[in-house]
Design a protein around this motif. Sequence first.
Motif, PDB file in Angstrom:
ATOM      1  N   LEU A 191       0.814  -1.221   0.000  1.00 56.14           N
ATOM      2  CA  LEU A 191       0.000   0.000   0.000  1.00 56.14           C
ATOM      3  C   LEU A 191       0.843   1.265   0.000  1.00 56.14           C
ATOM      4  O   LEU A 191       0.360   2.333  -0.375  1.00 56.14           O
ATOM      5  N   LEU A 192       2.089   1.145   0.428  1.00 59.44           N
ATOM      6  CA  LEU A 192       2.928   2.328   0.584  1.00 59.44           C
ATOM      7  C   LEU A 192       3.458   2.863  -0.743  1.00 59.44           C
ATOM      8  O   LEU A 192       4.041   3.947  -0.782  1.00 59.44           O
ATOM      9  N   ARG A 193       3.232   2.132  -1.801  1.00 61.43           N
ATOM     10  CA  ARG A 193       3.724   2.578  -3.111  1.00 61.43           C
ATOM     11  C   ARG A 193       2.799   3.585  -3.776  1.00 61.43           C
ATOM     12  O   ARG A 193       3.107   4.121  -4.834  1.00 61.43           O
ATOM     13  N   PHE A 194       1.641   3.862  -3.145  1.00 63.52           N
ATOM     14  CA  PHE A 194       0.625   4.688  -3.802  1.00 63.52           C
ATOM     15  C   PHE A 194       0.259   5.903  -2.939  1.00 63.52           C
ATOM     16  O   PHE A 194       0.392   5.871  -1.715  1.00 63.52           O
ATOM     17  N   PRO A 195      -0.218   6.965  -3.581  1.00 68.11           N
ATOM     18  CA  PRO A 195      -0.694   8.140  -2.819  1.00 68.11           C
ATOM     19  C   PRO A 195      -1.989   7.795  -2.081  1.00 68.11           C
ATOM     20  O   PRO A 195      -2.681   6.828  -2.435  1.00 68.11           O
ATOM     21  N   TRP A 196      -2.317   8.605  -1.075  1.00 68.78           N
ATOM     22  CA  TRP A 196      -3.521   8.368  -0.275  1.00 68.78           C
ATOM     23  C   TRP A 196      -4.366   9.628  -0.190  1.00 68.78           C
ATOM     24  O   TRP A 196      -3.852  10.743  -0.116  1.00 68.78           O
ATOM     25  N   ALA A 197      -5.666   9.421  -0.187  1.00 69.29           N
ATOM     26  CA  ALA A 197      -6.640  10.485   0.077  1.00 69.29           C
ATOM     27  C   ALA A 197      -7.404  10.059   1.325  1.00 69.29           C
ATOM     28  O   ALA A 197      -7.980   8.968   1.352  1.00 69.29           O
ATOM     29  N   MET A 198      -7.409  10.912   2.355  1.00 70.03           N
ATOM     30  CA  MET A 198      -7.923  10.494   3.659  1.00 70.03           C
ATOM     31  C   MET A 198      -8.791  11.571   4.304  1.00 70.03           C
ATOM     32  O   MET A 198      -8.674  12.761   3.985  1.00 70.03           O
ATOM     33  N   PRO A 199      -9.651  11.151   5.241  1.00 67.30           N
ATOM     34  CA  PRO A 199     -10.332  12.144   6.096  1.00 67.30           C
ATOM     35  C   PRO A 199      -9.288  12.807   6.993  1.00 67.30           C
ATOM     36  O   PRO A 199      -8.139  12.350   7.047  1.00 67.30           O
ATOM     37  N   PRO A 200      -9.632  13.882   7.698  1.00 63.94           N
ATOM     38  CA  PRO A 200      -8.649  14.587   8.530  1.00 63.94           C
ATOM     39  C   PRO A 200      -7.923  13.659   9.498  1.00 63.94           C
ATOM     40  O   PRO A 200      -8.490  12.687   9.998  1.00 63.94           O
ATOM     41  N   GLU A 201      -6.672  13.984   9.777  1.00 63.44           N
ATOM     42  CA  GLU A 201      -5.832  13.114  10.602  1.00 63.44           C
ATOM     43  C   GLU A 201      -6.389  12.918  12.004  1.00 63.44           C
ATOM     44  O   GLU A 201      -6.138  11.907  12.653  1.00 63.44           O
ATOM     45  N   ALA A 202      -7.171  13.888  12.496  1.00 62.77           N
ATOM     46  CA  ALA A 202      -7.698  13.800  13.859  1.00 62.77           C
ATOM     47  C   ALA A 202      -8.834  12.782  13.986  1.00 62.77           C
ATOM     48  O   ALA A 202      -9.238  12.450  15.097  1.00 62.77           O
TER      49      ALA A 202
END
Length: 304
Positions: A191-202
Amino acid sequence: MNSLNIRQLEYFLTVAAHKSVTVAAAKLGVSQPTLTKTIRSLELELGVSLFERMPRGVDLTPYGQSLLRHAEAIRVQFGDAKSEIESLRGGKYGTVLIGAGPAWLRRHLPRAVAIATGKNPSIKVNVEGGYDDALLRSLRRGELDMVIAELPPKDEVRDLKLRPLTSDRLCVCCRAGHELQGRPKLSLPDLLRFPWAMPPEATRAHQRFRSVFISKDLAPPNAVVETKSMAFLLQMVRFSDALTFTVTTTLKTPEATGVVILDVPEVAAMRNAGIITRKDSWLSPAAQAIIDELIEICAREPTN
């Protein structure tokens, strides 16, 4: 010795919130000398300094921080009392202030509100979307009557009442046709080979996801995009090689067309969600009506 009053506490809370006597006075609609005199009277009553002057504005002293916790609780309790008395006096259903996580804004909550307001046209509802801790802070301050979202651990929220309603599985997702699609039992390094789109870190989901990597002595993925908008997040994944971490029911929405689940056993987890209220707080008939509809809907469809 004078007794503390609600006005003094409200003035104190406003100064504490804005860290400026000038701004607080404008917010309250009183003169700066009047506000300063009221705060000074409160300090004399307590025998301590509540604020210290800073280069810009003021900041709470340790005594002020202690009073802040109690003053916020008093304001919330007083607001609850006023609302209950108004309801008893007028026999009205009133306005419900609801905070809701993204999944609830799309599915069960709109249906529950529609049914409740259909049965009781006098009900008014204000809904605020958001995530986890931000919604709980608003609930504790009395700005919301209830929060419908992921349930926090009980030992972290002893002042709140939790009512479980649904559970769902958290998963890693990508666009259809992604090179990882269809591969069995993907590892974390995959999974670390790809960019990520995520909800806020908190958010709890983001923190849970990061902890899986840290527990394996791996650096968590760097999110190239963080957003509170689930629609934006899904579209980002749909039109790029970015991955995301969300609940499986998200993929039932129109925005998730073309988004698929990856097989990543190490990050699979369940998320429990439901109703969060202040412990021992008063709930209006309007709030209870919406809760009753939610409970009935979730009993039939226990995922969201």
